[in-house]
Design a protein around this motif. Structure first.
Motif, mmCIF file in Angstrom:
data_model
loop_
_atom_site.group_PDB
_atom_site.id
_atom_site.type_symbol
_atom_site.label_atom_id
_atom_site.label_comp_id
_atom_site.label_asym_id
_atom_site.label_seq_id
_atom_site.Cartn_x
_atom_site.Cartn_y
_atom_site.Cartn_z
ATOM 1 N N ARG A 124 -0.513 27.534 -1.999
ATOM 2 C CA ARG A 124 -1.487 26.590 -1.440
ATOM 3 C C ARG A 124 -2.000 25.633 -2.504
ATOM 4 N N ASP A 125 -2.282 26.165 -3.696
ATOM 5 C CA ASP A 125 -2.766 25.309 -4.782
ATOM 6 C C ASP A 125 -1.713 24.250 -5.144
ATOM 7 N N ASP A 126 -0.455 24.673 -5.202
ATOM 8 C CA ASP A 126 0.629 23.726 -5.491
ATOM 9 C C ASP A 126 0.732 22.663 -4.404
ATOM 10 N N TYR A 127 0.575 23.101 -3.152
ATOM 11 C CA TYR A 127 0.633 22.167 -2.017
ATOM 12 C C TYR A 127 -0.483 21.124 -2.110
ATOM 13 N N HIS A 128 -1.707 21.593 -2.372
ATOM 14 C CA HIS A 128 -2.842 20.670 -2.489
ATOM 15 C C HIS A 128 -2.632 19.687 -3.629
ATOM 16 N N MET A 129 -2.145 20.184 -4.765
ATOM 17 C CA MET A 129 -1.918 19.320 -5.917
ATOM 18 C C MET A 129 -0.854 18.273 -5.621
ATOM 19 N N ALA A 130 0.239 18.692 -4.986
ATOM 20 C CA ALA A 130 1.323 17.758 -4.663
ATOM 21 C C ALA A 130 0.838 16.680 -3.710
ATOM 22 N N LEU A 131 0.079 17.085 -2.689
ATOM 23 C CA LEU A 131 -0.418 16.108 -1.719
ATOM 24 C C LEU A 131 -1.397 15.130 -2.366
ATOM 25 N N SER A 132 -2.230 15.634 -3.265
ATOM 26 C CA SER A 132 -3.166 14.754 -3.984
ATOM 27 C C SER A 132 -2.422 13.750 -4.852
ATOM 28 N N GLN A 133 -1.382 14.212 -5.528
ATOM 29 C CA GLN A 133 -0.611 13.321 -6.396
ATOM 30 C C GLN A 133 0.126 12.262 -5.585
ATOM 31 N N ILE A 134 0.710 12.654 -4.462
ATOM 32 C CA ILE A 134 1.406 11.691 -3.600
ATOM 33 C C ILE A 134 0.436 10.638 -3.086
ATOM 34 N N SER A 135 -0.749 11.081 -2.610
ATOM 35 C CA SER A 135 -1.751 10.142 -2.106
ATOM 36 C C SER A 135 -2.186 9.174 -3.193
ATOM 37 N N HIS A 136 -2.364 9.707 -4.398
ATOM 38 C CA HIS A 136 -2.786 8.869 -5.525
ATOM 39 C C HIS A 136 -1.730 7.816 -5.850
ATOM 40 N N GLU A 137 -0.472 8.241 -5.882
ATOM 41 C CA GLU A 137 0.610 7.322 -6.223
ATOM 42 C C GLU A 137 0.793 6.237 -5.161
ATOM 43 N N ILE A 138 0.472 6.538 -3.924
ATOM 44 C CA ILE A 138 0.562 5.531 -2.861
ATOM 45 C C ILE A 138 -0.651 4.613 -2.875
ATOM 46 N N ARG A 139 -1.823 5.197 -3.148
ATOM 47 C CA ARG A 139 -3.058 4.420 -3.082
ATOM 48 C C ARG A 139 -3.103 3.312 -4.135
ATOM 49 N N ASN A 140 -2.622 3.576 -5.322
ATOM 50 C CA ASN A 140 -2.673 2.565 -6.384
ATOM 51 C C ASN A 140 -1.913 1.285 -6.032
ATOM 52 N N PRO A 141 -0.617 1.347 -5.688
ATOM 53 C CA PRO A 141 0.069 0.102 -5.317
ATOM 54 C C PRO A 141 -0.499 -0.530 -4.052
ATOM 55 N N LEU A 142 -1.014 0.297 -3.155
ATOM 56 C CA LEU A 142 -1.618 -0.249 -1.938
ATOM 57 C C LEU A 142 -2.844 -1.098 -2.289
ATOM 58 N N THR A 143 -3.609 -0.635 -3.276
ATOM 59 C CA THR A 143 -4.776 -1.402 -3.724
ATOM 60 C C THR A 143 -4.348 -2.739 -4.314
ATOM 61 N N TYR A 144 -3.268 -2.730 -5.090
ATOM 62 C CA TYR A 144 -2.766 -3.971 -5.676
ATOM 63 C C TYR A 144 -2.271 -4.930 -4.584
ATOM 64 N N ILE A 145 -1.569 -4.400 -3.606
ATOM 65 C CA ILE A 145 -1.075 -5.238 -2.506
ATOM 66 C C ILE A 145 -2.233 -5.843 -1.740
ATOM 67 N N ASP A 146 -3.255 -5.038 -1.469
ATOM 68 C CA ASP A 146 -4.425 -5.533 -0.740
ATOM 69 C C ASP A 146 -5.116 -6.649 -1.512
ATOM 70 N N SER A 147 -5.250 -6.464 -2.831
ATOM 71 C CA SER A 147 -5.871 -7.504 -3.666
ATOM 72 C C SER A 147 -5.037 -8.785 -3.652
ATOM 73 N N SER A 148 -3.733 -8.630 -3.678
ATOM 74 C CA SER A 148 -2.850 -9.804 -3.655
ATOM 75 C C SER A 148 -2.971 -10.555 -2.338
ATOM 76 N N VAL A 149 -3.046 -9.808 -1.241
ATOM 77 C CA VAL A 149 -3.192 -10.437 0.075
ATOM 78 C C VAL A 149 -4.496 -11.228 0.158
ATOM 79 N N GLN A 150 -5.577 -10.644 -0.357
ATOM 80 C CA GLN A 150 -6.863 -11.354 -0.346
ATOM 81 C C GLN A 150 -6.795 -12.604 -1.231
ATOM 82 N N TRP A 151 -6.135 -12.484 -2.375
ATOM 83 C CA TRP A 151 -6.022 -13.636 -3.289
ATOM 84 C C TRP A 151 -5.188 -14.749 -2.664
ATOM 85 N N ILE A 152 -4.102 -14.377 -2.013
ATOM 86 C CA ILE A 152 -3.255 -15.370 -1.334
ATOM 87 C C ILE A 152 -4.056 -16.106 -0.275
#
Length: 248
Positions: A28-56
């Motif tokens: 369970r601990d491994d599962y939680h850690m993996a899911l947190s890492q995946i969410s983190h890795e997706i959230r970062n580029p998503l934030t950059y894309i959102d900022s780019s869309v607002q700037w455009i």
């Protein structure tokens, strides 16, 4: 993906085996850690894309007239909501237990949702006891549960309706229930509504009720649904009267 019944069966099978318990906890601990890492890795580029869309849009206002511009922004918003729901689901079993006043809890919920209730002309009725035994739970997680249930209840009411929040003590447990007179849930959908990523709503992520059940189970409680199409639904949550937390 295993059903909750299958997960509960595994938990019963390992309940008397200390080594199996340690193994399940590590998984369970491994599962939680993996899911947190995946969410983190997706959230970062998503934030950059959102900022780019607002700037455009700021630099080129004419882009608002582009046929798919609103859809792009809508999809980005959906991704943010989905990541938030994944995070809430992943952390649903992490609790900070403290003493809760059920009356204050119910009134706070009503105040939080009052703008939404007024906008839909839906009254929220509170049915409460005069006195309660000491009640311990995680107030933040528990509020998350009932905001989800009450919001679903609001969405289920198409015309005039009402919602009732009941909090009683019953058989040495705390009973908290949300009842509405909305559209109801078809029998064929009731078995799957607590499953992650299963949704019967047009714009749902399928994690709302999965989060609800995860938090309830983490408290050692149970959740039950009674629903009739065309008449409404009632979600009943039974929580144990937990002892006061110890601090060392």
């Amino acid at each position: 993906m295993m059903t909750y019944e299958e997960q509960e069966k595994i938990e019963r099978l390992v309940a008397k085996d200390e080594n199996a318990q340690k193994l399940i906890t590590a998984l369970r601990d491994d599962y939680h850690m993996a899911l947190s890492q995946i969410s983190h890795e997706i959230r970062n580029p998503l934030t950059y894309i959102d900022s780019s869309v607002q700037w455009i849009q700021k630099m080129h206002p004419e882009v608002e007239h582009f046929e798919f511009w609103d859809q792009i922004k809508s999809d980005l918003q959906y991704m943010r909501v989905l990541l938030d729901d994944i995070s809430a689901f992943n952390n649903g079993d992490k609790l900070n237990i403290c003493k809760i006043d059920p009356v204050e809890f119910a009134c706070d919920l009503k105040d939080t949702l009052l703008p939404e209730l007024l906008a839909h002309h839906i009254p929220l009725l509170l049915k409460l006891d005069n006195t309660y035994p000491d009640f311990y739970a995680d107030p933040v997680r528990l509020k998350q549960v009932f905001i989800n249930l009450l919001t679903n209840a609001i969405d289920s009411i198409e015309e005039r309706g009402r919602i009732t929040l009941k909090i009683f003590t019953h058989n040495k447990r705390m009973l908290l229930a949300v009842r509405d007179n909305g559209c109801g849930i078809p029998p064929e959908d009731q078995e799957s509504i607590f499953q992650p990523f299963v949704t019967h709503k047009e714009h749902g992520t399928g994690l709302g009720l999965a989060i609800v059940r995860r938090i309830v189970v983490a408290h050692g409680g149970t959740i039950h649904l009674n629903s009739t199409v065309g008449k409404g639904s009632e979600f009943q949550i039974y929580l144990p009267l937990l002892p006061a937390p110890r601090f060392y």
